[in-house]
Write a protein that holds these residues in place. Structure first.
Motif, PDB file in Angstrom:
ATOM      1  N   LYS B 318     -50.463  21.106   1.705  1.00 50.22           N
ATOM      2  CA  LYS B 318     -49.016  20.890   1.041  1.00 50.22           C
ATOM      3  C   LYS B 318     -47.864  21.352   2.317  1.00 50.22           C
ATOM      4  O   LYS B 318     -46.931  21.139   2.129  1.00 50.22           O
ATOM      5  CB  LYS B 318     -48.919  21.863  -0.114  1.00 50.22           C
ATOM      6  CG  LYS B 318     -49.977  21.511  -1.145  1.00 50.22           C
ATOM      7  CD  LYS B 318     -49.561  20.248  -1.923  1.00 50.22           C
ATOM      8  CE  LYS B 318     -50.079  20.015  -3.211  1.00 50.22           C
ATOM      9  NZ  LYS B 318     -51.511  19.625  -3.091  1.00 50.22           N
ATOM     10  N   VAL B 319     -48.479  22.251   3.384  1.00 49.92           N
ATOM     11  CA  VAL B 319     -47.501  22.631   4.208  1.00 49.92           C
ATOM     12  C   VAL B 319     -47.657  21.982   5.698  1.00 49.92           C
ATOM     13  O   VAL B 319     -49.066  21.957   6.188  1.00 49.92           O
ATOM     14  CB  VAL B 319     -47.353  24.005   4.404  1.00 49.92           C
ATOM     15  CG1 VAL B 319     -46.350  24.537   5.345  1.00 49.92           C
ATOM     16  CG2 VAL B 319     -47.109  24.696   3.023  1.00 49.92           C
ATOM     17  N   LEU B 320     -46.930  21.141   6.312  1.00 44.09           N
ATOM     18  CA  LEU B 320     -46.857  20.429   7.507  1.00 44.09           C
ATOM     19  C   LEU B 320     -46.260  21.314   8.439  1.00 44.09           C
ATOM     20  O   LEU B 320     -45.101  21.325   8.561  1.00 44.09           O
ATOM     21  CB  LEU B 320     -46.534  19.038   7.444  1.00 44.09           C
ATOM     22  CG  LEU B 320     -46.789  18.402   8.659  1.00 44.09           C
ATOM     23  CD1 LEU B 320     -48.236  18.136   9.099  1.00 44.09           C
ATOM     24  CD2 LEU B 320     -45.823  16.993   8.791  1.00 44.09           C
ATOM     25  N   PRO B 321     -46.693  22.025   9.390  1.00 46.57           N
ATOM     26  CA  PRO B 321     -46.263  22.691  10.616  1.00 46.57           C
ATOM     27  C   PRO B 321     -46.058  21.677  11.656  1.00 46.57           C
ATOM     28  O   PRO B 321     -46.889  21.001  11.982  1.00 46.57           O
ATOM     29  CB  PRO B 321     -46.880  23.728  11.097  1.00 46.57           C
ATOM     30  CG  PRO B 321     -48.322  23.622  10.284  1.00 46.57           C
ATOM     31  CD  PRO B 321     -48.342  22.702   9.475  1.00 46.57           C
ATOM     32  N   ILE B 322     -44.903  21.452  12.334  1.00 44.94           N
ATOM     33  CA  ILE B 322     -44.565  20.680  13.535  1.00 44.94           C
ATOM     34  C   ILE B 322     -43.986  21.569  14.678  1.00 44.94           C
ATOM     35  O   ILE B 322     -43.225  22.144  14.226  1.00 44.94           O
ATOM     36  CB  ILE B 322     -43.564  19.403  13.228  1.00 44.94           C
ATOM     37  CG1 ILE B 322     -44.086  18.613  11.987  1.00 44.94           C
ATOM     38  CG2 ILE B 322     -43.359  18.630  14.414  1.00 44.94           C
ATOM     39  CD1 ILE B 322     -42.999  17.794  11.414  1.00 44.94           C
ATOM     40  N   LEU B 323     -44.893  21.487  15.574  1.00 48.53           N
ATOM     41  CA  LEU B 323     -44.262  22.364  16.799  1.00 48.53           C
ATOM     42  C   LEU B 323     -43.892  21.232  18.003  1.00 48.53           C
ATOM     43  O   LEU B 323     -44.730  20.260  18.236  1.00 48.53           O
ATOM     44  CB  LEU B 323     -45.195  23.108  17.350  1.00 48.53           C
ATOM     45  CG  LEU B 323     -46.001  23.834  16.426  1.00 48.53           C
ATOM     46  CD1 LEU B 323     -47.206  24.706  17.087  1.00 48.53           C
ATOM     47  CD2 LEU B 323     -44.925  25.147  15.945  1.00 48.53           C
ATOM     48  N   ILE B 324     -42.616  21.289  18.411  1.00 46.59           N
ATOM     49  CA  ILE B 324     -42.274  20.216  19.402  1.00 46.59           C
ATOM     50  C   ILE B 324     -41.919  21.065  20.701  1.00 46.59           C
ATOM     51  O   ILE B 324     -41.283  22.047  20.942  1.00 46.59           O
ATOM     52  CB  ILE B 324     -40.750  19.769  18.823  1.00 46.59           C
ATOM     53  CG1 ILE B 324     -40.641  19.047  17.554  1.00 46.59           C
ATOM     54  CG2 ILE B 324     -40.129  18.927  19.805  1.00 46.59           C
ATOM     55  CD1 ILE B 324     -39.475  18.427  17.388  1.00 46.59           C
ATOM     56  N   HIS B 325     -42.806  20.593  21.767  1.00 46.31           N
ATOM     57  CA  HIS B 325     -43.083  21.326  23.015  1.00 46.31           C
ATOM     58  C   HIS B 325     -41.754  20.467  23.689  1.00 46.31           C
ATOM     59  O   HIS B 325     -42.235  19.769  24.633  1.00 46.31           O
ATOM     60  CB  HIS B 325     -44.224  21.399  23.615  1.00 46.31           C
ATOM     61  CG  HIS B 325     -45.297  21.833  22.665  1.00 46.31           C
ATOM     62  ND1 HIS B 325     -45.801  22.963  22.733  1.00 46.31           N
ATOM     63  CD2 HIS B 325     -45.934  21.242  21.568  1.00 46.31           C
ATOM     64  CE1 HIS B 325     -46.576  23.230  21.668  1.00 46.31           C
ATOM     65  NE2 HIS B 325     -46.986  22.185  21.049  1.00 46.31           N
ATOM     66  N   GLY B 326     -40.623  20.983  23.708  1.00 42.97           N
ATOM     67  CA  GLY B 326     -39.663  20.056  24.067  1.00 42.97           C
ATOM     68  C   GLY B 326     -39.078  20.019  25.644  1.00 42.97           C
ATOM     69  O   GLY B 326     -39.089  19.001  26.087  1.00 42.97           O
ATOM     70  N   ASP B 327     -39.197  21.055  26.181  1.00 44.58           N
ATOM     71  CA  ASP B 327     -38.754  21.111  27.379  1.00 44.58           C
ATOM     72  C   ASP B 327     -39.925  21.380  28.435  1.00 44.58           C
ATOM     73  O   ASP B 327     -41.159  21.705  27.935  1.00 44.58           O
ATOM     74  CB  ASP B 327     -37.728  22.606  27.464  1.00 44.58           C
ATOM     75  CG  ASP B 327     -36.608  22.352  28.588  1.00 44.58           C
ATOM     76  OD1 ASP B 327     -36.771  21.282  29.347  1.00 44.58           O
ATOM     77  OD2 ASP B 327     -35.655  22.791  28.791  1.00 44.58           O
ATOM     78  N   ALA B 328     -39.844  21.581  29.615  1.00 43.26           N
ATOM     79  CA  ALA B 328     -40.834  21.528  30.725  1.00 43.26           C
ATOM     80  C   ALA B 328     -41.844  20.899  30.051  1.00 43.26           C
ATOM     81  O   ALA B 328     -43.064  21.144  30.047  1.00 43.26           O
ATOM     82  CB  ALA B 328     -41.224  23.109  30.745  1.00 43.26           C
ATOM     83  N   ASN B 329     -41.732  19.591  29.785  1.00 44.43           N
ATOM     84  CA  ASN B 329     -42.708  18.767  29.079  1.00 44.43           C
ATOM     85  C   ASN B 329     -43.428  17.554  30.213  1.00 44.43           C
ATOM     86  O   ASN B 329     -43.946  18.181  31.360  1.00 44.43           O
ATOM     87  CB  ASN B 329     -42.043  17.808  28.250  1.00 44.43           C
ATOM     88  CG  ASN B 329     -40.981  17.111  28.385  1.00 44.43           C
ATOM     89  OD1 ASN B 329     -40.773  16.669  29.710  1.00 44.43           O
ATOM     90  ND2 ASN B 329     -40.341  16.665  27.594  1.00 44.43           N
ATOM     91  N   ASN B 330     -43.372  16.514  29.746  1.00 39.74           N
ATOM     92  CA  ASN B 330     -44.220  15.595  30.538  1.00 39.74           C
ATOM     93  C   ASN B 330     -43.963  15.196  32.009  1.00 39.74           C
ATOM     94  O   ASN B 330     -44.801  14.839  32.811  1.00 39.74           O
ATOM     95  CB  ASN B 330     -44.739  14.520  29.721  1.00 39.74           C
ATOM     96  CG  ASN B 330     -43.776  14.120  28.626  1.00 39.74           C
ATOM     97  OD1 ASN B 330     -42.573  14.080  28.906  1.00 39.74           O
ATOM     98  ND2 ASN B 330     -44.126  13.769  27.447  1.00 39.74           N
TER      99      ASN B 330
END
Lengths: 395, 466
Positions: B318-330
Motif C-alpha cells: 500500500k506504500v510506495l517509496p520512491i528514491l530519486i538519485h538526482g545529482d552526481a548521476n549518469n
C-alpha cells in the motif's frame, strides 16, 4: 507533541508501574511454552532470572530492560528494536528471543505477556550502521506511539552512522520540525578490550547537544535504566535518547536494583551519595561504570571523607541539581573523574557548560590524559591506568 | 539458472553433433538436450513447413539471447552523445551468420512471437525491442516468472510510445510547467541557487506517471526521497507546494511558526493530496533531506515501512517509496566525469546485487520515459521488489546556476548549450505527427508564464506569510 523546553528537564515524570503489571510481565517473560525446548544453559539462566526477579525481587540489567519494554507493550505501545545482535544481545545478556535446540524455532518472550498488548518487532541487522540507523530513524518519524530502538554491537561502530547522527538525529527538529523519540543503545566503557571496543564517542554526541535536541545518558543502575526507557514514551515531546550502555555492568554483582524502585519514582538525572555531608572533604563526580570502581575503593577504605555523585544524564545537564550539590558540599574539593582520555568522554563538554553556566570550572580533572586513540590495546596498561585514576581520587 | 543457458553457452557445431547423435539414438544424449531436441522436432513437424535441421537455428537463438542479455549496452539512451563502447558484440557475424542468411527463414522466430520469419525480420524486431531509446537490463534475474514478464512486455509490442491525445497533451503540459518554472526562476532571481531540473524535465511527467500507475495497482501512499537537484520544481509541480510559497522563500519571507534554525529551500519536505485524472486523490509525501546526497534513502524506506505497519496492517504494497538519485548521476557529478566516478557500466550497477531490474531510458524521449515508469511501477507491485529507472538526462548548467561547467567538461557543455529542451522536442514531434497545432507550445508557455508572473507580483506586493 510539542517542542521540549528547559522546564521539561527539571524533573522527570513519574514512570513507575503497578505491582499487578509487574507480576503480569514477570510471569510472561519467564513462561516457556510446553512444546518448546531452549538450550539447557538458556533454560537454566531463565530459571535463575525468574528466581531473582520474582522471589528475591531484584533487577539486574536485562531484567530491568525487559521489564521496561514489557510495560510499554502492555500499555499498548509497539516497539521496534534492531541492531547487530539485539535478539540475544551482543553480550548474551538479553535473550529477548530464545531458540529451540532441535528445531531452531524462535520464541519471542515479549510478545506473549498479555492478551491485548503492543507488538515487539525485533530484528538482528547487518553491519551497516549508516543504512540501518537511517532506516530506524525514518521508522521513528511515523508515529510518536511507536518506540524505536537501535543498538550498536559495540558503541564504537556508531561512527559508521555519523551522517545520520549529524544530518538527522541531532538536527532534524530544528531544521525541519521533524522529531524522533528513538533510543540508541551504545555499549561504552574502558574494559581493556582495546581501542575499537571501548568508546561510543560520547564526546561527539555532547558536542552536538543544544536546544534540547537529544538526551545523552550514562546510566549506572538497572532501576534508573528502567525509568529512562519509560520516560521516552511518557512525555508530550519526543527527542532521541542516546545511552552509553554497559558491558561489564550487565553482570556486576552490585549493579542490581530492588523491584520496589520501579514500582514508584522517576528517572534520576543525578544519583547522590548517602554520605554524611559534614564529614565529606572531597566529592567525586563521575558518570557510568567507573562509579563501581570508585565505590569499591570507597568501601574498602571506609572513606567517609569522600562522596561519589553520579551524573546519569549528561545532556541536558541538570544544572539546578548540581548547584544544590555544590552548595551541600561547599567546603569540599570537587573532582570530575572519568576513564576516557581528557579529550574524550564528558570532560570538554562539562568545562564548556560550566564556563557558560557559572563562569568557572568547579572540578579538578582526574582521568586519562588526552589521546589519539580511545584506549590502549594492552590489558596490563589498561589496568595500570585505571588503578592510577582510582588511586588519585583516594589519595 | 537461465532455462536455456545450456544451449546458449555451447558452440553451435557441438550442438549440431549432439543433434545428430540424438537422431541416431535419443538415449545417447543428456536429458536436458533430449528434451530440447524433442521439442525442436515437435515444433518443426507441427508448426513449420518441413525443413531440414539447420544448426543456424541455434546461432539465431544465441543472437536473440544476446540481445536480451546485453542489448541495453548499445541502446540509444544518451541524449547528448553516442554511448561509450562497452564491448557488446551483437553483429550477426559474431554468431556465425552471414549477410546471405538475412533473407533465410528461421523457425526460432517463434521465440519472439513472430513465427518462422527471415533473419532480417528477427533483427529488426530485436533492435526495436532492445536498441531503442530504452535499454532493458533484466535477463540476469534468476526468477523465471520475472524474466518472462519482462520478455512479454517488451517483445509482444515494442512500441514504447503513448497513445491518446489527452495523455500526450498532459505530458506536454507537465513538461511545459517544468521548463517554464525553471526559466522563470532563473530570470526573476538571478544568481540565486535553485539547482534547476533543466535537462531532466521529463522527471515531472515521469513522477506523474508513477503516481497514477501506483494508484491503479493498489498503492494508497507515495513517499519520496531526493536530493536538491530539481527539488524546487518537484515541490511546486508535483508536491503541490504553491508557487507563492516558493517565491516567498526566494524573497526571504519565512514562516512565523518556524520553531528552529530552518533549512535552505531546496532541502525542505512537503506532503499533500495529489489529484488523479480519474478523479480522487492520493497522499504523497516528500521527506526533508540534507545535502548528503544518499543519506535520506534509508530514512524514507524506514518511514514507508512504519506507515505500512501503522496504517495498513503491515501490507507494504500500500506504500510506495520512491528514491530519486538526482545529482552526481549518469553523466556527471559536481565536476567529476562518469568515467572517473565509477568502474561499473552504469550508475545503477548496485541493482544487480539485489536482483533488481533496471530500465535505462533516454530522458529526451518523454513517451519512453512514461512507458518505463508505468512498467516499473507495475513490476514493483507485481513482484514486491525494487526496480531502478535510469533516466539518462543531463544537467543544463553547472552544479548551481552561477557555476561554469566548461572548466572541466568543455565539449559536453558545448553540446548541451545547443540542445533544445525536452518540451520543445516533444512539441515539435507532436506537431509533425499532426497531433497538435504548432502554436500550442507557445500558447502553453505564455499562459503559464503569465500565471507565475501574477503570483510573483502578488507575493511582492502583499508579502506572503507562509
Amino acid at each position: 507533541m510539542v517542542k521540549a523546553t528547559a522546564a521539561d528537564f527539571e524533573k522527570s515524570p513519574a514512570t513507575g508501574i503497578s505491582e499487578k503489571d509487574f507480576q503480569t510481565i514477570a510471569q510472561g517473560l519467564h513462561a516457556i511454552p510446553a512444546d518448546f525446548k531452549p538450550l539447557k544453559k538458556v533454560e537454566k539462566q531463565m530459571s535463575e532470572w525468574k528466581t531473582r526477579m520474582m522471589e528475591k525481587r531484584e533487577l539486574d540489567w536485562q531484567g530491568a530492560e525487559l521489564l521496561a519494554y514489557g510495560s510499554l507493550l502492555i500499555e499498548g505501545s509497539n516497539i521496534r528494536f534492531t541492531g547487530e545482535d539485539v535478539k540475544r544481545g551482543t553480550f548474551t545478556h538479553r535473550h529477548a528471543c530464545i531458540f529451540d535446540e532441535s528445531f531452531d524455532t524462535e520464541y519471542n518472550r515479549l510478545n506473549q505477556l498479555a492478551k491485548k498488548q503492543g507488538k515487539l518487532h525485533i530484528h538482528n541487522s547487518h553491519l551497516s550502521e549508516y543504512g540501518v540507523l537511517g532506516y530506524e530513524f525514518g521508522y521513528s518519524l511515523a508515529s510518536p506511539d511507536n518506540f524505536v530502538i537501535w543498538e550498536a554491537q559495540f558503541g564504537d561502530f556508531v561512527n559508521g552512522a555519523q551522517i545520520i547522527i549529524d544530518q538527522f538525529l541531532t538536527s532534524s527538529e530544528t531544521k525541519w520540525g521533524v522529531g524522533s523519540g528513538m533510543m540508541m543503545l551504545l555499549p561504552h566503557g574502558h574494559e581493556g578490550q582495546g581501542p575499537e571496543h571501548s568508546s561510543a564517542r560520547m564526546e561527539r554526541f555532547l558536542q552536538s547537544c543544544a536546544e534540547y535536541n537529544i538526551q545523552v545518558a550514562n546510566i549506572t543502575t538497572p532501576g534508573n535504566m528502567f525509568h529512562a526507557i519509560r520516560r521516552q514514551m511518557k512525555r508530550n515531546f519526543r527527542i532521541p535518547l542516546v545511552v552509553m550502555s554497559p558491558k561489564s555492568l550487565l553482570r556486576h554483582a552490585k549493579c542490581v536494583s530492588p523491584v520496589e524502585e520501579v514500582l514508584k519514582g522517576s528517572f534520576q538525572e543525578i544519583i547522590e551519595d548517602k554520605a554524611d555531608a559534614k564529614k565529606v572533604k572531597r566529592v567525586l563526580f563521575c558518570s557510568g561504570k567507573i562509579y563501581y570502581d570508585l565505590l569499591d575503593a570507597q568501601e574498602k577504605g571506609k572513606r567517609e571523607d569522600i562522596a561519589i555523585v553520579r551524573l546519569e544524564q549528561i545532556y541536558p545537564l541538570p544544572t539546578k541539581q548540581l548547584e544544590a550539590i555544590f552548595k551541600k558540599y561547599a567546603n569540599a574539593e570537587l573532582y570530575w573523574v572519568q576513564e576516557e582520555p581528557s579529550n574524550m568522554g564528558a570532560w570538554t563538554y562539562l568545562m564548556h557548560q560550566a564556563y557558560m553556566q557559572w563562569n568557572k570550572i568547579p572540578w579538578t580533572y582526574v582521568g586519562r590524559i588526552s589521546a589519539a586513540s580511545p584506549a590502549t590495546g594492552y590489558k596490563k596498561q589498561h589496568m595500570k591506568e585505571q588503578d592510577e585514576i582510582i588511586n588519585t581520587c583516594f589519595k | 539458472m537461465d532455462k536455456f543457458s545450456f544451449i546458449s553457452n555451447a558452440h553451435p557445431q557441438y550442438i549440431e553433433g549432439l543433434y545428430n547423435d540424438f537422431r541416431a539414438n535419443p538415449e545417447s544424449v543428456e536429458e536436458e538436450f533430449r528434451q530440447f531436441f524433442t521439442g525442436y522436432e515437435f515444433a518443426s513437424t507441427n508448426f513449420a513447413e518441413p525443413s531440414s535441421f539447420s544448426s543456424d537455428e541455434f546461432k539465431v537463438y544465441n543472437l536473440i539471447q544476446a540481445y536480451r542479455n546485453i542489448g541495453h549496452l548499445v541502446a540509444d539512451t544518451n541524449p547528448l552523445r553516442p554511448r561509450k563502447d562497452r564491448g557488446a558484440k551483437l553483429s550477426i557475424q559474431h554468431f556465425g551468420l552471414q549477410e546471405a542468411d538475412l533473407k533465410k527463414t528461421f523457425q526460432v522466430g517463434s521465440e519472439l512471437g513472430l513465427g518462422p520469419v527471415s533473419l532480417e525480420r528477427i533483427l529488426e524486431h530485436l533492435r526495436k525491442c532492445y536498441n531503442g531509446t530504452i535499454g532493458f537490463e533484466f535477463n540476469f534475474i534468476r526468477n523465471d516468472e520475472e524474466r518472462l514478464w519482462f520478455k512479454a512486455k517488451i517483445e509482444q509490442n515494442p512500441n514504447f510510445v503513448q497513445t491518446g491525445i489527452d495523455k500526450k497533451t498532459k505530458i506536454l503540459r507537465n513538461l511545459n510547467k517544468a521548463v517554464v518554472f525553471e526559466e522563470f526562476l532563473g530570470k526573476k532571481f538571478i544568481g540565486e541557487k535553485r539547482f534547476s531540473l533543466e535537462g531532466g524535465e521529463s522527471t515531472i511527467p515521469a513522477l506523474d506517471a508513477i503516481i497514477h500507475t501506483a494508484s491503479n495497482v493498489g498503492v494508497k501512499q507515495v513517499v519520496l526521497g531526493m536530493a536538491h537537484r530539481g527539488r524546487l520544481n518537484i515541490l511546486a509541480n508535483i508536491m503541490g507546494k504553491t508557487y507563492e510559497e516558493v517565491f516567498g522563500e526566494f524573497e526571504g519571507l519565512y514562516s512565523k511558526e518556524t520553531m528552529g534554525s530552518g533549512d535552505v529551500k531546496y532541502h525542505k519536505g512537503y506532503s499533500s493530496m495529489y489529484p488523479l485524472d480519474k478523479g480522487g486523490e492520493i497522499y504523497i509525501k516528500l521527506s526533508p533531506n540534507p545535502s548528503h546526497l544518499e543519506a535520506v534513502n534509508p530514512v524514507v524506506e524506514g518511514l514507508a515501512r512504519a506507515n505500512g505497519d501503522i496504517l495498513f496492517d503491515s501490507d507494504y504494497s500500500k506504500v510506495l517509496p520512491i528514491l530519486i538519485h538526482g545529482d552526481a548521476n549518469n553523466q556527471i557529478g559536481f565536476t567529476t566525469d562518469f568515467d572517473e566516478a565509477r568502474s561499473s557500466d552504469y550508475s545503477s550497477a548496485i541493482a544487480s546485487m539485489i536482483q533488481a531490474p533496471v530500465i535505462h531510458v533516454n530522458g529526451d524521449d518523454v513517451e519512453a520515459v512514461v512507458f518505463a515508469c508505468e512498467m516499473a511501477t507495475e513490476y514493483r507491485q507485481k513482484f514486491s521488489k525494487e526496480i531502478f529507472i535510469d533516466m539518462v538526462c543531463y544537467r543544463k548548467h553547472g552544479h548551481n546556476e552561477s557555476d561554469d561547467p566548461k572548466y572541466t567538461q568543455p565539449t559536453m557543455y558545448e553540446i548541451i548549450s545547443k540542445k533544445k529542451n525536452p518540451r520543445d522536442m516533444y512539441g515539435e514531434k507532436l506537431a509533425q505527427q499532426g497531433e497538435i497545432e504548432q502554436a500550442l507550445v507557445k500558447q502553453m508557455d505564455l499562459e503559464f508564464r503569465n500565471d507565475l508572473q501574477a503570483r510573483l507580483d502578488n507575493v511582492k506586493q502583499k508579502g506572503h506569510h507562509l
